[in-house]
Enzyme design. Structure first.
Site, mmCIF file in Angstrom:
data_model
loop_
_atom_site.group_PDB
_atom_site.id
_atom_site.type_symbol
_atom_site.label_atom_id
_atom_site.label_comp_id
_atom_site.label_asym_id
_atom_site.label_seq_id
_atom_site.Cartn_x
_atom_site.Cartn_y
_atom_site.Cartn_z
ATOM 1 N N HIS A 498 0.833 -1.213 0.000
ATOM 2 C CA HIS A 498 0.000 0.000 0.000
ATOM 3 C C HIS A 498 0.872 1.270 0.000
ATOM 4 O O HIS A 498 0.744 2.121 -0.888
ATOM 5 C CB HIS A 498 -0.913 -0.032 1.230
ATOM 6 C CG HIS A 498 -1.771 1.185 1.384
ATOM 7 N ND1 HIS A 498 -3.114 1.184 1.118
ATOM 8 C CD2 HIS A 498 -1.472 2.442 1.778
ATOM 9 C CE1 HIS A 498 -3.603 2.394 1.326
ATOM 10 N NE2 HIS A 498 -2.615 3.187 1.739
ATOM 11 N N GLU A 499 1.737 1.370 0.996
ATOM 12 C CA GLU A 499 2.550 2.592 1.100
ATOM 13 C C GLU A 499 3.490 2.718 -0.098
ATOM 14 O O GLU A 499 3.790 3.823 -0.554
ATOM 15 C CB GLU A 499 3.354 2.607 2.413
ATOM 16 C CG GLU A 499 2.496 2.621 3.672
ATOM 17 C CD GLU A 499 1.414 3.691 3.675
ATOM 18 O OE1 GLU A 499 1.632 4.764 3.077
ATOM 19 O OE2 GLU A 499 0.337 3.451 4.259
ATOM 20 N N HIS A 502 1.795 4.526 -2.828
ATOM 21 C CA HIS A 502 1.902 5.990 -2.680
ATOM 22 C C HIS A 502 3.288 6.458 -3.143
ATOM 23 O O HIS A 502 3.421 7.483 -3.807
ATOM 24 C CB HIS A 502 1.745 6.397 -1.216
ATOM 25 C CG HIS A 502 0.350 6.331 -0.686
ATOM 26 N ND1 HIS A 502 -0.707 6.964 -1.286
ATOM 27 C CD2 HIS A 502 -0.161 5.736 0.434
ATOM 28 C CE1 HIS A 502 -1.811 6.748 -0.571
ATOM 29 N NE2 HIS A 502 -1.505 6.009 0.472
HETATM 30 ZN ZN LIG Z 1 -2.699 5.259 2.076
#
Ligand SMILES: [Zn+2]
Length: 707
Positions: A498-499, A502
């Site tokens: 997830h990170e 980003h």
């Molecule tokens: Zn996030």
């Protein structure tokens, strides 16, 4: 290179007016302060070894003064306002302020200390008033408006037109059209909100750190895996105990305890301590702050012509109106709640078979989830941890980025870091050229706030040459111990994907203007690039790349993956329900059109009862520890994760439809979308990628909710 230029620029600005003593002093600070000096390091990384916590406050003060001088210069410019001398000049102003504040906000979140905390507190009202002075400056706005009114005749490139539109809207949204009296009120509200939200976060951190459950009884630990036992032992030592194990209300500590400990009284104690944070009628209580924050946000919304805070916030988002969000959530909610109820019934069966009376309670939920998983799927989450050792998972995300976008990651041990545990990589593009720098900071410690997040030390821009991005990702994983590396749960491993999503959004950015680059997209778009990465992790062909046993090197068996997926889907009703309850709670507070007479706990209880939430499930965040909405930037925006899920499920479907999860054509289109950062509207970016708007059916299908 970039910073030399800036120093020259600001020196000119300063000599252009009559240099006051204050300015001369600022100049001296700038010459000596390692934050403001040119960072003479590889890739222009911050020289962490030279910067002291005490340097931030003076650096900020100098940078604010410089920014103010630059804005004054735009206003005093006697030439007619143009795109270049007004809009671009505004965009380029405050480079040093951006430099110091980007670095500071990264560090204050990930490796704070008393000096940084005090600096943050002192700065909050100063910064808020500084930006208000700019955003409410009528002379400045007059110039912007004059360019804006001429826009059709200016022949601007699309990105220039978008920058103009954004700058203009920022001003009108900030209340530039208010009368003098109302402007003064707005400034006061902003100042108060800045301090109150900060206080809220500090209270929560203190309350979280203060709690300890210490035990010398090893039977309390149940099936807790050895790596987590050691961590609890270390925690006990850190807190001054000679023997035994300590558990805290930080998620990496409490969740495994709730899953594994057969000691029901201890589970209850920890669960309640977690759920009662900043709700204890002491000097760290957040209830009064919440009432004040909510009331001020209502005042601010009304002042700016909106019915409520949510309406004001959503005007900037993809969803546009609270009604659109509620309509979409109301579609999902009955499916989620029904599934959670089924899950509760399944757990009750085992609970009763164990000889217990009544129903399971909130503090039993995670424990019985494990029991059902074992009974129904013969699955124990701990079986999978050895396959998700943190460096192996890191390798997995790197390989995924390589397969999709041709990116490569070279570990560097010669570059500055803010903590010895931090890892740093040079990221290269497919053609071998430099893309940016990626920091990874994995392990939980007292100086780091909870959760996981990405931020940018330096954002990408390309005005007089490419400025490459420097991004950081931060986690709260269990640290390795002398006997065991850091072994992650499946969810924790997913958080890394997830990170990293980003981070990719920040790294692939290729736009001219910094304020439109990377993750500068609407709140309900920003979680899409991160969540979409989680889809790949669950696929067997991706797991095979990295999910290897840390001792034997054996790839995670297909049978274990299947068990894991079946078992994980068992608790999916709970996951969606607790998340959505928090998202609703956020909207309940922020669609209020007048402050409620009810106390915080009463309001929360009344609304959640109306919603039909069952009392065995708490919202993922209750009001007193909902820092996303009361001290972070997610107020009236916590729904965004699910909104973005509609996009991510639909986007992953685009890959699936080709029959190849790494399809080069779709990957290229995706990369193009990411490279545009926030330089176009979210829906436009998405429809350019997909050829149509996203369809909710792929999310319903993914969650096993039949439409
Ligand atoms: Zn996030």
């Amino acid at each position: 290179m970039k910073n030399t230029l800036l120093l020259v620029l600001s020196a000119i600005t300063l000599t252009a007016c009559n240099a006051s003593t204050e300015e001369i002093k600022n100049q001296q600070v700038e010459n000596e302060n390692p934050i403001l000096q040119e960072w003479d390091t590889p890739f222009g990384l911050p020289p962490f070894d030279k910067i002291k916590s005490e340097d931030y406050l003076p650096a900020y003060k100098t940078a604010i003064a410089e920014h103010k001088a630059e804005i004054d210069a735009i206003i005093k410019n006697e030439e007619a306002p143009t795109f270049t001398n007004t809009i671009e000049a505004l965009e380029f102003a405050g480079n040093n302020l951006t430099k110091v504040s980007s670095l500071f906000s990264c560090l204050e979140a990930a490796n704070t200390d008393d000096v940084l905390k005090a600096t943050n507190k002192e700065l909050a009202p100063i910064l808020s008033s500084h930006y208000d002075n700019i955003m409410l400056n009528e002379d400045l706005f007059k110039k912007i408006k004059s360019v804006y009114d001429e826009k059709e005749a200016l022949n601007l490139k699309p990105i220039e037109a978008y920058l103009l539109e954004e700058k203009y809207k920022n001003f009108t949204r900030s209340g530039i059209n208010l009368n003098k009296e109302d402007k003064k009120t707005l400034k006061e509200i902003n100042g108060k909100l800045a301090s109150l939200t900060l206080q809220y976060g500090d209270n929560l951190l203190d309350e979280t750190n203060a709690f300890e459950y210490h035990t010398n009884d090893s039977s309390d630990l149940g099936n807790l895996p050895s790596s987590l036992r050691e961590l609890a032992m270390q925690e006990a030592k850190n807190r001054g105990n000679e023997t035994g194990w300590s558990f805290t209300v930080q998620r990496p500590s409490i969740n495994p305890f709730l899953q594994n400990s057969p000691n029901r009284a201890a589970r209850k104690l920890l669960y309640n301590a977690y759920a009662q944070r900043a709700n204890n009628d002491n000097d760290k209580d957040n209830k009064k702050l919440i009432k004040e924050i909510v009331a001020l946000r209502i005042d601010k919304a009304k002042l700016l012509g909106y019915k409520n805070h949510a309406e004001r916030i959503l005007a900037n988002n993809m969803a546009e109106k609270p009604e659109a969000v509620l309509e979409f959530m109301d579609k999902m909610w009955p499916f989620a709640l029904a599934k959670a109820k089924e899950e509760k019934a399944a757990m009750n069966k085992i609970y009763k078979a164990d000889g217990n009376e009544g129903d399971i309670k909130g503090y039993d939920w995670r424990y019985y989830v494990e029991k059902v998983r074992k009974e129904r799927y013969n699955f124990n989450e701990e079986e999978t941890r050895p396959y998700f050792e943190v460096t192996a998972v890191t390798k997995g995300v790197f390989e995924l980025a390589n397969k999709l976008f041709g990116m490569s990651f070279e570990k560097r041990t010669d570059l500055p870091t803010w903590h010895p545990e931090q890892k740093v990589y040079e990221v290269k593009n497919r053609d071998g050229s430099h893309c940016g720098i990626l920091y990874l900071d994995f392990f939980a410690r007292d100086s780091k706030r909870g959760g996981a997040w990405m931020n940018s030390i330096r954002k990408q821009s390309n005005v007089n040459g490419m400025i490459h991005p420097i991004v950081t990702t931060n986690f709260n994983y269990p640290a390795p111990t002398s006997n065991s590396p850091s072994l992650l749960s499946y969810r924790e491993a997913e958080t890394l994907f997830h990170e990293f999503g980003h981070a990719i959004h920040g790294l692939l950015s290729d736009v001219k203007y910094r304020s439109l680059s990377g993750t500068a997209v609407p709140r309900d778009f920003v979680e899409f690039p991160s969540q979409v990465m989680e889809n790949w992790m669950g696929e067997p062909e991706v797991l095979q790349l990295f999910a290897k046993h840390y001792e034997t090197g054996e790839v995670i068996p297909a049978e274990l993956i299947k068990k894991l997926k079946d078992a994980n889907s068992f608790n999916g009703g709970f996951g969606t329900t607790e998340y959505m309850a928090a998202a609703y709670l956020d909207l309940y507070w922020h669609t209020l059109e007048a402050p409620t007479e009810l106390g915080v706990n009463e309001f929360e209880a009344q609304k959640l009862t109306e919603l039909g939430l069952i009392d065995v499930i708490q919202p993922r965040y209750r009001s007193t520890y909902f820092s996303h909405i009361f001290s972070g930037g997610y107020s009236a925006g916590y729904y965004s994760y699910q909104w973005s899920e509609v996009l991510d499920a639909d986007c992953f479907q685009a890959f699936k439809e080709t029959g190849n999860l790494f399809d080069a054509t779709v990957a290229k289109k995706y990369q193009e979308m990411m490279s545009k950062g926030g330089s176009e509207k979210g829906m436009k970016l998405y429809t350019d990628f997909r050829g149509q708007e996203p369809d909710i059916k792929w999310l319903l299908e993914k969650k096993g909710f039949k439409n």
